[in-house]
Enzyme design. Structure first.
Site, PDB file in Angstrom:
ATOM      1  N   LYS A 126      20.093 -15.650  50.218  1.00  0.00           N
ATOM      2  CA  LYS A 126      19.422 -15.160  49.092  1.00  0.00           C
ATOM      3  C   LYS A 126      18.091 -16.333  48.977  1.00  0.00           C
ATOM      4  O   LYS A 126      18.209 -17.379  49.382  1.00  0.00           O
ATOM      5  CB  LYS A 126      20.510 -15.440  47.960  1.00  0.00           C
ATOM      6  N   ARG A 134      32.339  -6.431  47.495  1.00  0.00           N
ATOM      7  CA  ARG A 134      32.786  -5.233  47.908  1.00  0.00           C
ATOM      8  C   ARG A 134      33.572  -5.518  48.988  1.00  0.00           C
ATOM      9  O   ARG A 134      34.558  -4.763  49.361  1.00  0.00           O
ATOM     10  CB  ARG A 134      31.745  -3.928  47.998  1.00  0.00           C
TER      11      ARG A 134
END
Ligand code: BES
Ligand code: MN
Ligand code: ZN
Length: 496
Positions: free
Chosen positions: A275, A349
Protein backbone atom coordinates in the site's frame (compact mmCIF):
# COMPACT_ATOMS: atom_id res chain seq x y z
CA UNK A 1 -19.70 3.41 33.58
CA UNK A 2 -22.37 2.34 36.06
CA UNK A 3 -26.08 2.61 35.22
CA UNK A 4 -28.82 3.00 37.86
CA UNK A 5 -32.49 3.94 38.19
CA UNK A 6 -33.70 6.80 40.37
CA UNK A 7 -37.20 8.16 40.03
CA UNK A 8 -37.19 10.76 42.78
CA UNK A 9 -38.38 14.21 41.82
CA UNK A 10 -35.83 15.47 39.27
CA UNK A 11 -35.61 18.88 40.94
CA UNK A 12 -34.52 17.23 44.18
CA UNK A 13 -32.04 14.79 42.66
CA UNK A 14 -28.56 15.39 44.02
CA UNK A 15 -26.31 15.08 40.97
CA UNK A 16 -23.34 16.71 39.23
CA UNK A 17 -25.48 17.23 36.17
CA UNK A 18 -29.14 16.83 35.34
CA UNK A 19 -29.76 16.22 31.63
CA UNK A 20 -33.11 17.26 30.18
CA UNK A 21 -34.46 17.74 26.67
CA UNK A 22 -36.61 20.54 25.27
CA UNK A 23 -38.55 20.59 22.02
CA UNK A 24 -38.78 23.70 19.87
CA UNK A 25 -41.91 25.86 20.22
CA UNK A 26 -43.42 23.34 22.60
CA UNK A 27 -44.36 23.71 26.29
CA UNK A 28 -41.83 22.17 28.69
CA UNK A 29 -42.73 18.60 29.60
CA UNK A 30 -41.94 16.00 32.27
CA UNK A 31 -38.80 16.71 34.25
CA UNK A 32 -38.21 19.99 32.37
CA UNK A 33 -41.64 21.23 33.50
CA UNK A 34 -40.95 20.08 37.08
CA UNK A 35 -37.59 21.86 37.11
CA UNK A 36 -39.22 24.98 35.74
CA UNK A 37 -41.69 24.94 38.60
CA UNK A 38 -38.94 24.39 41.17
CA UNK A 39 -37.02 27.43 39.91
CA UNK A 40 -40.06 29.68 39.65
CA UNK A 41 -40.21 29.71 35.88
CA UNK A 42 -36.55 30.61 35.28
CA UNK A 43 -36.09 27.74 32.82
CA UNK A 44 -38.99 28.84 30.64
CA UNK A 45 -37.74 32.44 30.78
CA UNK A 46 -34.36 31.30 29.43
CA UNK A 47 -36.08 29.39 26.61
CA UNK A 48 -38.31 32.37 25.78
CA UNK A 49 -35.38 34.78 25.74
CA UNK A 50 -33.42 32.49 23.40
CA UNK A 51 -30.66 31.86 25.95
CA UNK A 52 -31.59 28.19 25.83
CA UNK A 53 -31.51 27.03 22.24
CA UNK A 54 -34.11 24.40 21.44
CA UNK A 55 -32.83 23.48 17.98
CA UNK A 56 -31.86 19.85 17.52
CA UNK A 57 -28.25 19.23 18.66
CA UNK A 58 -27.89 22.59 20.45
CA UNK A 59 -26.81 22.51 24.07
CA UNK A 60 -26.95 24.88 27.03
CA UNK A 61 -25.22 24.23 30.33
CA UNK A 62 -26.76 26.00 33.36
CA UNK A 63 -25.04 26.30 36.72
CA UNK A 64 -26.60 26.61 40.16
CA UNK A 65 -30.23 27.14 39.19
CA UNK A 66 -32.11 28.26 42.34
CA UNK A 67 -34.52 25.67 43.76
CA UNK A 68 -32.84 22.77 41.99
CA UNK A 69 -30.53 20.33 43.80
CA UNK A 70 -28.42 19.46 40.73
CA UNK A 71 -25.13 21.37 40.46
CA UNK A 72 -25.54 21.73 36.70
CA UNK A 73 -28.37 21.34 34.23
CA UNK A 74 -27.57 20.34 30.68
CA UNK A 75 -30.40 21.33 28.39
CA UNK A 76 -30.42 19.44 25.11
CA UNK A 77 -32.24 21.00 22.17
CA UNK A 78 -34.41 18.38 20.46
CA UNK A 79 -35.88 20.51 17.65
CA UNK A 80 -39.35 19.94 16.22
CA UNK A 81 -41.19 17.13 18.04
CA UNK A 82 -42.49 15.58 14.80
CA UNK A 83 -38.97 15.31 13.38
CA UNK A 84 -37.58 13.68 16.52
CA UNK A 85 -36.91 10.17 15.19
CA UNK A 86 -34.73 7.43 16.70
CA UNK A 87 -31.61 8.66 14.89
CA UNK A 88 -32.10 12.21 16.20
CA UNK A 89 -32.69 10.81 19.69
CA UNK A 90 -29.48 8.78 19.51
CA UNK A 91 -27.53 11.82 18.28
CA UNK A 92 -28.78 13.98 21.16
CA UNK A 93 -27.71 11.33 23.67
CA UNK A 94 -24.26 11.03 22.06
CA UNK A 95 -23.74 14.81 22.11
CA UNK A 96 -24.79 14.99 25.76
CA UNK A 97 -22.38 12.15 26.54
CA UNK A 98 -19.43 13.85 24.82
CA UNK A 99 -20.12 17.07 26.70
CA UNK A 100 -20.34 15.29 30.05
CA UNK A 101 -17.11 13.40 29.34
CA UNK A 102 -15.27 16.68 28.85
CA UNK A 103 -16.68 18.49 31.90
CA UNK A 104 -16.04 18.20 35.60
CA UNK A 105 -19.17 16.11 36.27
CA UNK A 106 -18.46 12.59 37.51
CA UNK A 107 -22.10 11.50 37.64
CA UNK A 108 -25.26 12.57 35.86
CA UNK A 109 -29.01 12.10 36.09
CA UNK A 110 -30.64 11.50 32.73
CA UNK A 111 -34.17 12.48 31.72
CA UNK A 112 -33.72 12.35 27.93
CA UNK A 113 -35.79 9.17 27.56
CA UNK A 114 -38.83 11.25 28.51
CA UNK A 115 -38.71 12.81 25.04
CA UNK A 116 -41.31 11.19 22.73
CA UNK A 117 -39.43 9.59 19.85
CA UNK A 118 -41.24 8.43 16.71
CA UNK A 119 -42.09 4.74 17.01
CA UNK A 120 -39.95 3.89 20.06
CA UNK A 121 -41.09 3.09 23.59
CA UNK A 122 -39.50 4.07 26.90
CA UNK A 123 -37.65 0.74 27.15
CA UNK A 124 -35.86 1.43 23.88
CA UNK A 125 -35.15 5.04 24.79
CA UNK A 126 -33.59 4.09 28.13
CA UNK A 127 -31.55 1.29 26.53
CA UNK A 128 -30.39 3.44 23.64
CA UNK A 129 -29.58 6.47 25.81
CA UNK A 130 -27.49 4.33 28.16
CA UNK A 131 -25.51 2.81 25.28
CA UNK A 132 -25.03 6.16 23.51
CA UNK A 133 -23.92 7.92 26.72
CA UNK A 134 -21.53 5.10 27.55
CA UNK A 135 -20.01 5.15 24.06
CA UNK A 136 -19.60 8.93 24.16
CA UNK A 137 -17.91 8.65 27.54
CA UNK A 138 -15.05 6.60 26.05
CA UNK A 139 -11.54 7.90 26.15
CA UNK A 140 -8.54 5.98 24.83
CA UNK A 141 -5.87 5.74 27.51
CA UNK A 142 -4.23 2.34 27.04
CA UNK A 143 -0.89 3.65 25.77
CA UNK A 144 -0.75 7.25 26.99
CA UNK A 145 -0.61 9.11 30.27
CA UNK A 146 -3.65 11.20 31.25
CA UNK A 147 -2.91 14.91 31.09
CA UNK A 148 -3.35 16.55 34.51
CA UNK A 149 -5.98 19.00 33.26
CA UNK A 150 -8.08 16.29 31.60
CA UNK A 151 -11.47 15.80 33.24
CA UNK A 152 -12.17 12.24 34.27
CA UNK A 153 -14.97 10.62 32.28
CA UNK A 154 -18.32 9.99 34.01
CA UNK A 155 -18.28 7.18 36.56
CA UNK A 156 -22.05 6.66 36.76
CA UNK A 157 -25.38 7.78 35.38
CA UNK A 158 -28.86 7.37 36.77
CA UNK A 159 -32.09 7.44 34.81
CA UNK A 160 -35.28 9.09 35.91
CA UNK A 161 -37.29 5.88 35.56
CA UNK A 162 -38.78 3.17 37.75
CA UNK A 163 -37.67 -0.42 38.38
CA UNK A 164 -39.48 -1.70 35.30
CA UNK A 165 -36.60 -0.29 33.26
CA UNK A 166 -33.95 -2.46 34.91
CA UNK A 167 -34.08 -4.90 31.98
CA UNK A 168 -33.36 -2.04 29.57
CA UNK A 169 -30.30 -1.06 31.61
CA UNK A 170 -29.10 -4.67 31.77
CA UNK A 171 -29.38 -4.93 28.00
CA UNK A 172 -27.53 -1.62 27.64
CA UNK A 173 -24.77 -2.84 29.94
CA UNK A 174 -24.14 -5.91 27.78
CA UNK A 175 -24.18 -3.96 24.53
CA UNK A 176 -21.96 -1.21 25.94
CA UNK A 177 -19.48 -3.79 27.18
CA UNK A 178 -19.33 -5.28 23.69
CA UNK A 179 -18.79 -1.89 22.06
CA UNK A 180 -16.06 -1.03 24.55
CA UNK A 181 -14.25 -4.29 23.97
CA UNK A 182 -14.41 -3.88 20.22
CA UNK A 183 -13.29 -0.29 20.33
CA UNK A 184 -10.37 -0.90 22.63
CA UNK A 185 -9.13 -3.75 20.43
CA UNK A 186 -9.57 -1.59 17.35
CA UNK A 187 -7.60 1.30 18.81
CA UNK A 188 -4.71 -0.70 20.24
CA UNK A 189 -1.58 -0.34 18.12
CA UNK A 190 -0.63 -3.20 15.80
CA UNK A 191 2.57 -3.98 17.71
CA UNK A 192 0.41 -4.83 20.74
CA UNK A 193 -2.77 -6.12 19.13
CA UNK A 194 -1.29 -9.04 17.18
CA UNK A 195 -3.03 -12.32 16.23
CA UNK A 196 -1.63 -13.85 19.45
CA UNK A 197 -3.05 -10.93 21.46
CA UNK A 198 -6.52 -11.51 20.00
CA UNK A 199 -6.17 -15.19 20.93
CA UNK A 200 -5.28 -14.21 24.51
CA UNK A 201 -8.38 -12.00 24.67
CA UNK A 202 -10.51 -14.93 23.59
CA UNK A 203 -8.91 -17.09 26.28
CA UNK A 204 -9.80 -14.39 28.82
CA UNK A 205 -13.47 -14.53 27.77
CA UNK A 206 -13.47 -18.29 28.10
CA UNK A 207 -12.04 -18.01 31.61
CA UNK A 208 -14.69 -15.46 32.67
CA UNK A 209 -17.86 -17.31 31.64
CA UNK A 210 -18.75 -20.87 32.64
CA UNK A 211 -20.57 -21.57 29.37
CA UNK A 212 -17.83 -20.29 27.03
CA UNK A 213 -15.03 -22.40 25.61
CA UNK A 214 -12.19 -21.52 23.29
CA UNK A 215 -9.97 -23.25 20.76
CA UNK A 216 -6.96 -21.64 19.09
CA UNK A 217 -5.37 -23.03 15.94
CA UNK A 218 -1.81 -22.14 14.95
CA UNK A 219 0.09 -22.75 11.70
CA UNK A 220 0.57 -26.47 12.29
CA UNK A 221 -3.12 -27.21 12.91
CA UNK A 222 -4.13 -24.96 10.02
CA UNK A 223 -1.79 -26.85 7.71
CA UNK A 224 -3.41 -30.14 8.77
CA UNK A 225 -6.79 -28.68 7.82
CA UNK A 226 -5.33 -27.49 4.47
CA UNK A 227 -6.11 -23.82 5.15
CA UNK A 228 -3.62 -22.67 2.52
CA UNK A 229 -5.31 -19.33 1.82
CA UNK A 230 -5.24 -18.22 5.45
CA UNK A 231 -1.70 -19.53 5.84
CA UNK A 232 -0.50 -17.72 2.72
CA UNK A 233 -1.62 -14.34 4.04
CA UNK A 234 0.18 -14.92 7.34
CA UNK A 235 3.34 -16.44 5.90
CA UNK A 236 5.22 -13.17 5.48
CA UNK A 237 4.87 -12.15 9.12
CA UNK A 238 6.85 -12.96 12.25
CA UNK A 239 3.53 -12.67 14.11
CA UNK A 240 2.01 -15.99 13.13
CA UNK A 241 -1.68 -16.34 12.20
CA UNK A 242 -4.34 -17.70 14.57
CA UNK A 243 -7.77 -19.14 14.01
CA UNK A 244 -9.74 -18.35 17.15
CA UNK A 245 -12.92 -20.28 17.87
CA UNK A 246 -15.14 -19.21 20.76
CA UNK A 247 -18.21 -21.23 21.65
CA UNK A 248 -21.05 -19.96 23.83
CA UNK A 249 -23.74 -22.39 24.91
CA UNK A 250 -26.88 -20.58 26.07
CA UNK A 251 -29.28 -23.26 24.93
CA UNK A 252 -29.38 -27.05 24.69
CA UNK A 253 -26.46 -28.43 22.71
CA UNK A 254 -28.38 -29.56 19.66
CA UNK A 255 -29.83 -26.13 18.87
CA UNK A 256 -28.08 -24.78 15.73
CA UNK A 257 -25.79 -21.84 16.53
CA UNK A 258 -25.42 -18.46 14.95
CA UNK A 259 -21.84 -18.34 13.65
CA UNK A 260 -20.06 -14.99 13.41
CA UNK A 261 -16.81 -14.87 11.46
CA UNK A 262 -14.45 -11.88 11.74
CA UNK A 263 -11.60 -10.63 9.59
CA UNK A 264 -8.71 -10.10 11.97
CA UNK A 265 -5.88 -8.61 9.94
CA UNK A 266 -4.01 -6.93 12.78
CA UNK A 267 -2.05 -4.88 10.25
CA UNK A 268 -2.49 -4.70 6.50
CA UNK A 269 0.55 -3.38 4.65
CA UNK A 270 -0.87 -4.82 1.43
CA UNK A 271 1.96 -7.37 1.39
CA UNK A 272 4.08 -7.51 -1.78
CA UNK A 273 1.33 -5.42 -3.45
CA UNK A 274 2.40 -2.79 -0.92
CA UNK A 275 0.00 0.00 0.00
CA UNK A 276 1.13 3.64 -0.35
CA UNK A 277 2.75 5.02 2.80
CA UNK A 278 0.29 7.84 3.43
CA UNK A 279 -2.33 6.82 6.03
CA UNK A 280 -1.01 3.28 6.22
CA UNK A 281 -1.31 3.43 10.03
CA UNK A 282 -5.07 3.30 9.54
CA UNK A 283 -4.65 -0.33 8.54
CA UNK A 284 -4.43 -1.23 12.22
CA UNK A 285 -8.24 -1.02 12.04
CA UNK A 286 -8.20 -3.96 9.62
CA UNK A 287 -9.17 -6.22 12.50
CA UNK A 288 -12.37 -4.23 13.06
CA UNK A 289 -14.51 -7.16 11.91
CA UNK A 290 -12.78 -9.46 14.39
CA UNK A 291 -13.09 -6.86 17.15
CA UNK A 292 -16.82 -6.49 16.52
CA UNK A 293 -17.59 -10.22 16.49
CA UNK A 294 -15.57 -10.57 19.71
CA UNK A 295 -17.48 -7.61 21.17
CA UNK A 296 -20.84 -9.08 20.16
CA UNK A 297 -19.72 -12.40 21.61
CA UNK A 298 -18.93 -10.76 24.91
CA UNK A 299 -22.26 -8.89 24.89
CA UNK A 300 -24.07 -12.19 24.30
CA UNK A 301 -22.18 -13.88 27.15
CA UNK A 302 -22.76 -10.92 29.48
CA UNK A 303 -26.49 -11.01 28.69
CA UNK A 304 -26.52 -14.82 28.88
CA UNK A 305 -28.84 -14.88 25.86
CA UNK A 306 -30.73 -18.17 25.39
CA UNK A 307 -29.06 -19.01 22.07
CA UNK A 308 -25.96 -20.85 20.90
CA UNK A 309 -23.22 -18.76 19.36
CA UNK A 310 -19.88 -19.56 17.77
CA UNK A 311 -17.42 -16.80 16.90
CA UNK A 312 -14.54 -17.55 14.55
CA UNK A 313 -11.75 -15.02 14.09
CA UNK A 314 -9.26 -15.37 11.25
CA UNK A 315 -6.29 -13.43 12.57
CA UNK A 316 -3.13 -12.70 10.60
CA UNK A 317 -0.74 -9.91 9.73
CA UNK A 318 -0.25 -9.06 6.05
CA UNK A 319 3.44 -8.22 5.57
CA UNK A 320 5.91 -8.07 2.66
CA UNK A 321 8.86 -10.38 3.32
CA UNK A 322 11.12 -12.97 1.74
CA UNK A 323 8.59 -15.57 2.79
CA UNK A 324 5.53 -13.56 1.79
CA UNK A 325 3.00 -14.82 -0.75
CA UNK A 326 3.08 -13.07 -4.11
CA UNK A 327 0.93 -11.98 -7.04
CA UNK A 328 0.71 -14.95 -9.39
CA UNK A 329 0.59 -17.55 -6.62
CA UNK A 330 -2.18 -20.12 -6.93
CA UNK A 331 -3.55 -21.22 -3.56
CA UNK A 332 -5.66 -24.27 -2.85
CA UNK A 333 -8.21 -23.22 -0.25
CA UNK A 334 -9.53 -25.56 2.45
CA UNK A 335 -12.65 -26.01 0.28
CA UNK A 336 -10.48 -27.44 -2.53
CA UNK A 337 -11.20 -24.50 -4.84
CA UNK A 338 -8.09 -22.83 -6.23
CA UNK A 339 -7.44 -19.09 -6.15
CA UNK A 340 -5.05 -17.09 -8.30
CA UNK A 341 -3.62 -14.20 -6.28
CA UNK A 342 -3.53 -11.10 -8.44
CA UNK A 343 -3.11 -8.70 -5.58
CA UNK A 344 -1.77 -9.58 -2.13
CA UNK A 345 -3.68 -6.58 -0.77
CA UNK A 346 -6.97 -8.44 -1.33
CA UNK A 347 -6.02 -10.59 1.67
CA UNK A 348 -9.18 -10.31 3.76
CA UNK A 349 -11.19 -12.57 1.48
CA UNK A 350 -8.35 -15.12 1.59
CA UNK A 351 -8.33 -15.46 5.36
CA UNK A 352 -12.12 -15.42 5.44
CA UNK A 353 -12.66 -18.08 2.79
CA UNK A 354 -10.94 -20.74 4.89
CA UNK A 355 -12.66 -19.51 8.05
CA UNK A 356 -16.04 -19.80 6.27
CA UNK A 357 -15.26 -23.34 5.10
CA UNK A 358 -14.19 -24.25 8.63
CA UNK A 359 -17.38 -22.73 10.11
CA UNK A 360 -19.66 -25.06 8.20
CA UNK A 361 -18.87 -27.84 10.68
CA UNK A 362 -21.06 -26.03 13.22
CA UNK A 363 -24.15 -26.42 11.04
CA UNK A 364 -25.01 -22.73 11.49
CA UNK A 365 -28.57 -21.44 11.66
CA UNK A 366 -27.01 -18.30 10.18
CA UNK A 367 -23.42 -17.70 9.09
CA UNK A 368 -22.40 -14.04 9.13
CA UNK A 369 -18.95 -12.69 8.34
CA UNK A 370 -17.86 -9.20 9.31
CA UNK A 371 -14.87 -7.57 7.64
CA UNK A 372 -13.12 -4.33 6.75
CA UNK A 373 -12.96 -5.86 3.31
CA UNK A 374 -12.83 -3.10 0.72
CA UNK A 375 -11.80 0.52 0.34
CA UNK A 376 -14.66 0.68 -2.17
CA UNK A 377 -17.10 0.27 0.70
CA UNK A 378 -15.76 3.44 2.34
CA UNK A 379 -16.20 5.24 -0.99
CA UNK A 380 -19.79 3.98 -1.31
CA UNK A 381 -21.18 4.43 2.20
CA UNK A 382 -18.59 6.58 4.00
CA UNK A 383 -18.38 6.11 7.74
CA UNK A 384 -22.13 5.97 8.30
CA UNK A 385 -23.32 2.53 7.23
CA UNK A 386 -22.04 -1.02 6.97
CA UNK A 387 -22.68 -2.78 3.65
CA UNK A 388 -24.84 -5.91 3.92
CA UNK A 389 -24.68 -8.55 1.20
CA UNK A 390 -26.62 -11.79 1.11
CA UNK A 391 -28.49 -14.05 -1.25
CA UNK A 392 -30.87 -14.64 1.66
CA UNK A 393 -32.99 -11.53 1.68
CA UNK A 394 -34.64 -12.59 4.94
CA UNK A 395 -31.26 -12.71 6.68
CA UNK A 396 -30.20 -9.40 5.13
CA UNK A 397 -33.47 -7.87 6.35
CA UNK A 398 -32.90 -9.21 9.88
CA UNK A 399 -29.50 -7.52 9.94
CA UNK A 400 -30.84 -4.26 8.50
CA UNK A 401 -33.64 -4.32 11.07
CA UNK A 402 -31.14 -4.96 13.89
CA UNK A 403 -29.05 -2.05 12.60
CA UNK A 404 -32.06 0.26 12.68
CA UNK A 405 -32.91 -0.97 16.18
CA UNK A 406 -29.47 -0.19 17.55
CA UNK A 407 -28.84 2.90 15.37
CA UNK A 408 -25.87 1.05 13.92
CA UNK A 409 -27.19 1.02 10.42
CA UNK A 410 -26.49 -1.09 7.39
CA UNK A 411 -27.38 -0.75 3.72
CA UNK A 412 -27.85 -3.65 1.33
CA UNK A 413 -25.80 -4.08 -1.84
CA UNK A 414 -26.80 -6.62 -4.51
CA UNK A 415 -25.02 -9.94 -4.76
CA UNK A 416 -26.32 -10.90 -8.19
CA UNK A 417 -24.67 -13.79 -10.04
CA UNK A 418 -23.89 -11.48 -12.95
CA UNK A 419 -21.03 -9.95 -10.91
CA UNK A 420 -19.40 -13.37 -10.44
CA UNK A 421 -17.95 -13.31 -13.96
CA UNK A 422 -15.45 -10.62 -12.86
CA UNK A 423 -13.64 -13.30 -10.83
CA UNK A 424 -12.83 -15.59 -13.78
CA UNK A 425 -9.18 -16.69 -13.89
CA UNK A 426 -7.08 -18.38 -16.57
CA UNK A 427 -4.96 -20.26 -14.06
CA UNK A 428 -7.29 -21.11 -11.17
CA UNK A 429 -10.94 -21.57 -10.25
CA UNK A 430 -11.10 -17.86 -9.47
CA UNK A 431 -8.89 -14.84 -8.94
CA UNK A 432 -8.87 -12.84 -5.74
CA UNK A 433 -9.77 -9.47 -7.29
CA UNK A 434 -12.63 -8.44 -9.55
CA UNK A 435 -11.26 -5.18 -10.94
CA UNK A 436 -12.41 -1.62 -10.27
CA UNK A 437 -16.18 -1.86 -10.92
CA UNK A 438 -18.25 -2.81 -7.86
CA UNK A 439 -15.25 -3.70 -5.71
CA UNK A 440 -17.28 -4.38 -2.55
CA UNK A 441 -19.73 -6.61 -4.40
CA UNK A 442 -17.12 -8.73 -6.18
CA UNK A 443 -15.41 -9.23 -2.79
CA UNK A 444 -18.78 -10.46 -1.50
CA UNK A 445 -19.13 -12.69 -4.58
CA UNK A 446 -15.75 -14.21 -3.83
CA UNK A 447 -16.84 -15.09 -0.28
CA UNK A 448 -20.17 -16.49 -1.48
CA UNK A 449 -18.26 -19.29 -3.21
CA UNK A 450 -17.17 -20.52 0.21
CA UNK A 451 -20.63 -20.37 1.78
CA UNK A 452 -22.62 -22.30 -0.80
CA UNK A 453 -25.74 -23.92 0.70
CA UNK A 454 -25.32 -21.82 3.83
CA UNK A 455 -27.72 -19.21 5.18
CA UNK A 456 -24.95 -16.67 4.91
CA UNK A 457 -24.50 -12.89 4.92
CA UNK A 458 -21.47 -10.66 4.56
CA UNK A 459 -21.06 -7.34 6.38
CA UNK A 460 -18.40 -4.96 5.04
CA UNK A 461 -17.60 -2.60 7.93
CA UNK A 462 -14.59 -0.92 6.26
CA UNK A 463 -16.12 2.54 6.83
CA UNK A 464 -18.32 2.03 9.87
CA UNK A 465 -15.82 0.51 12.27
CA UNK A 466 -13.55 3.55 12.42
CA UNK A 467 -13.60 7.26 11.69
CA UNK A 468 -10.99 9.13 9.74
CA UNK A 469 -10.49 12.06 12.14
CA UNK A 470 -7.52 11.02 14.24
CA UNK A 471 -9.11 11.79 17.60
CA UNK A 472 -12.03 9.50 16.80
CA UNK A 473 -10.45 6.15 15.90
CA UNK A 474 -12.43 2.97 16.36
CA UNK A 475 -16.21 3.16 16.75
CA UNK A 476 -16.60 -0.45 17.83
CA UNK A 477 -19.25 -0.90 15.14
CA UNK A 478 -21.05 -3.06 14.09
CA UNK A 479 -21.33 -4.42 17.66
CA UNK A 480 -24.72 -2.71 18.03
CA UNK A 481 -26.17 -4.33 14.93
CA UNK A 482 -24.75 -7.76 15.79
CA UNK A 483 -25.81 -7.67 19.42
CA UNK A 484 -29.30 -6.46 18.51
CA UNK A 485 -29.49 -9.27 15.95
CA UNK A 486 -28.57 -11.82 18.64
CA UNK A 487 -31.07 -10.29 21.08
CA UNK A 488 -33.78 -10.50 18.40
CA UNK A 489 -32.84 -14.13 17.70
CA UNK A 490 -33.11 -14.92 21.41
CA UNK A 491 -36.57 -13.31 21.52
CA UNK A 492 -37.75 -15.42 18.60
CA UNK A 493 -36.49 -18.71 20.02
CA UNK A 494 -39.41 -20.68 21.47
CA UNK A 495 -39.03 -20.97 25.25
CA UNK A 496 -39.00 -24.62 26.30
N1 BES B 1 -8.18 -3.66 4.43
C1 BES B 1 -8.38 -3.26 3.10
C2 BES B 1 -9.69 -2.52 2.87
C3 BES B 1 -9.80 -1.17 3.53
C4 BES B 1 -9.35 -0.04 2.88
C5 BES B 1 -10.42 -1.02 4.74
C6 BES B 1 -9.49 1.21 3.45
C7 BES B 1 -10.56 0.21 5.33
C8 BES B 1 -10.11 1.33 4.68
C9 BES B 1 -8.37 -4.50 2.19
O1 BES B 1 -7.59 -5.55 2.61
C10 BES B 1 -7.83 -4.04 0.87
O2 BES B 1 -6.72 -3.66 0.84
N2 BES B 1 -8.66 -4.12 -0.15
C11 BES B 1 -8.26 -3.71 -1.45
C12 BES B 1 -8.82 -4.72 -2.42
C13 BES B 1 -8.33 -4.54 -3.81
C14 BES B 1 -6.84 -4.87 -3.89
C15 BES B 1 -9.12 -5.45 -4.72
C16 BES B 1 -8.85 -2.34 -1.71
O3 BES B 1 -9.96 -2.07 -1.27
O4 BES B 1 -8.17 -1.52 -2.29
MN1 MN C 1 -5.56 -5.35 1.95
ZN1 ZN D 1 -7.24 -5.70 4.60
Amino acid sequence: MKFALDNKESAQTDTDCLVIGVFKNTPLQGSAAAINQACDGALKDLVDSGDIDTNWKDTTLLHGLAGVAARRILVMGCGEPDKFDPVRFDTVCAIAGALLRDHAASNAHICLHEMETGGKDTYWRVRQAAVALDRANYKYTATKAARPHDHAPLASISFNADDKMQAALDEAKGMAKGYLQSRELGNLPPNICTPAYLADKAREFAASYANVSVKILKRKEMAKLKMSALLAVGQGSANGPRLIILTYTGKDDDSRPVVLVGKGITFDTGGISLKPGANMEQMKFDMGGAASVLGAFEACADLQLPINLVTVVAAAENMPDGKAYRPGDVLTSMSGQTIEVLNTDAEGRLVLCDALTYSQRFNPAALIDVATLTGACVVTLGHHASAIMSKHDDLAEELLEAGRGAIDRGWQLPLWDIYQSQLKSTFADMKNVGGMPAGSITAGCFLSRFAKDQRWAHIDCAGSTWKWASDEGSTGRPVGMLTQYLINQARQEPVD
